[in-house]
Design a protein around this motif. Structure first.
Motif, short mmCIF file in Angstrom:
data_model
loop_
_atom_site.label_atom_id
_atom_site.label_comp_id
_atom_site.label_asym_id
_atom_site.label_seq_id
_atom_site.Cartn_x
_atom_site.Cartn_y
_atom_site.Cartn_z
N LEU A 156 -0.68 -12.84 -3.08
CA LEU A 156 -0.55 -12.81 -4.54
C LEU A 156 -1.33 -11.97 -5.36
N ILE A 157 -0.66 -11.15 -6.27
CA ILE A 157 -1.49 -9.92 -6.90
C ILE A 157 -1.38 -10.12 -8.39
N THR A 158 -2.38 -10.78 -9.04
CA THR A 158 -2.19 -10.66 -10.50
C THR A 158 -2.59 -9.22 -11.05
N THR B 96 -1.70 -1.67 -5.82
CA THR B 96 -2.02 -2.69 -4.81
C THR B 96 -0.94 -3.25 -4.17
N ALA B 97 0.05 -3.79 -5.24
CA ALA B 97 1.12 -4.36 -4.83
C ALA B 97 2.25 -3.44 -4.10
N LEU C 272 3.87 -11.53 -4.23
CA LEU C 272 4.04 -11.96 -5.55
C LEU C 272 3.56 -11.39 -6.72
N VAL C 273 3.97 -10.54 -7.38
CA VAL C 273 3.45 -9.84 -8.49
C VAL C 273 3.51 -10.78 -9.57
N ALA C 274 2.26 -11.05 -10.21
CA ALA C 274 2.21 -11.63 -11.39
C ALA C 274 1.43 -10.75 -12.40
N CYS D 180 -3.20 -14.30 1.18
CA CYS D 180 -4.59 -13.77 0.29
C CYS D 180 -4.00 -13.44 -0.99
N ALA D 181 -5.18 -13.31 -1.78
CA ALA D 181 -4.86 -13.02 -3.43
C ALA D 181 -5.73 -11.92 -3.93
N PHE D 182 -5.27 -10.93 -4.62
CA PHE D 182 -5.80 -10.11 -5.06
C PHE D 182 -5.99 -10.31 -6.66
#
Length: 99
Positions: free
Chosen positions: A11-13, A23-24, A35-37, A87-89
Motif C-alpha cells: 500500500l503506497i499512500t 515508489t509505486a 494499491l496506490v492511495a 508492506c506499507a509506504f
C-alpha cells in the motif's frame, strides 16, 4: 531492490505524485502488487495507468480524509483486492491548508 518486493503486496499512500509515485512505479517494476492511495484521483489514476503500460499489477483508491475509518478502509481495500498486505509506504502528507 531486486527480489525484495517481488510478489509482495504494498500500500503506497501519496502515490499520485512525487516520491509516492516514484515508489509505486519502482515497486511495480520490481514485481510487487501495489494499491496506490491518494486524495488526488487524477494523479493516482495516472500512476496506475503508467504502471499498467509496464505490465505491473496496480490499482487505485481515493481516501476521503485522514480519519481512522479511512485508514481502516484502505486496509480492507488492499486485502479485498490482493488477499493480504505485506508492506506499507506511508508517504501521504499535506502541508498548509487544503482547499
Amino acid at each position: 531492490m531486486a527480489d525484495r518486493v517481488e510478489n509482495k503486496v504494498a500500500l503506497i499512500t501519496g502515490g499520485g505524485s512525487g516520491i509516492g509515485r516514484a515508489t509505486a512505479l519502482l515497486f511495480g517494476r520490481e514485481g510487487a502488487k501495489v494499491l496506490v492511495a491518494d486524495y488526488n484521483a487524477e494523479g493516482g489514476e495516472s500512476t496506475v495507468k503508467t504502471s499498467r503500460k509496464r505490465a505491473a499489477r496496480r490499482s487505485f483508491t481515493r481516501p476521503t480524509s485522514s480519519n481512522p475509518q479511512d485508514v481502516d478502509g484502505l486496509m480492507h481495500k488492499v486485502v479485498e483486492t490482493y488477499g493480504r498486505l505485506d508492506c506499507a509506504f506511508n508517504n501521504a502528507g499535506i502541508e498548509g491548508t487544503r482547499r
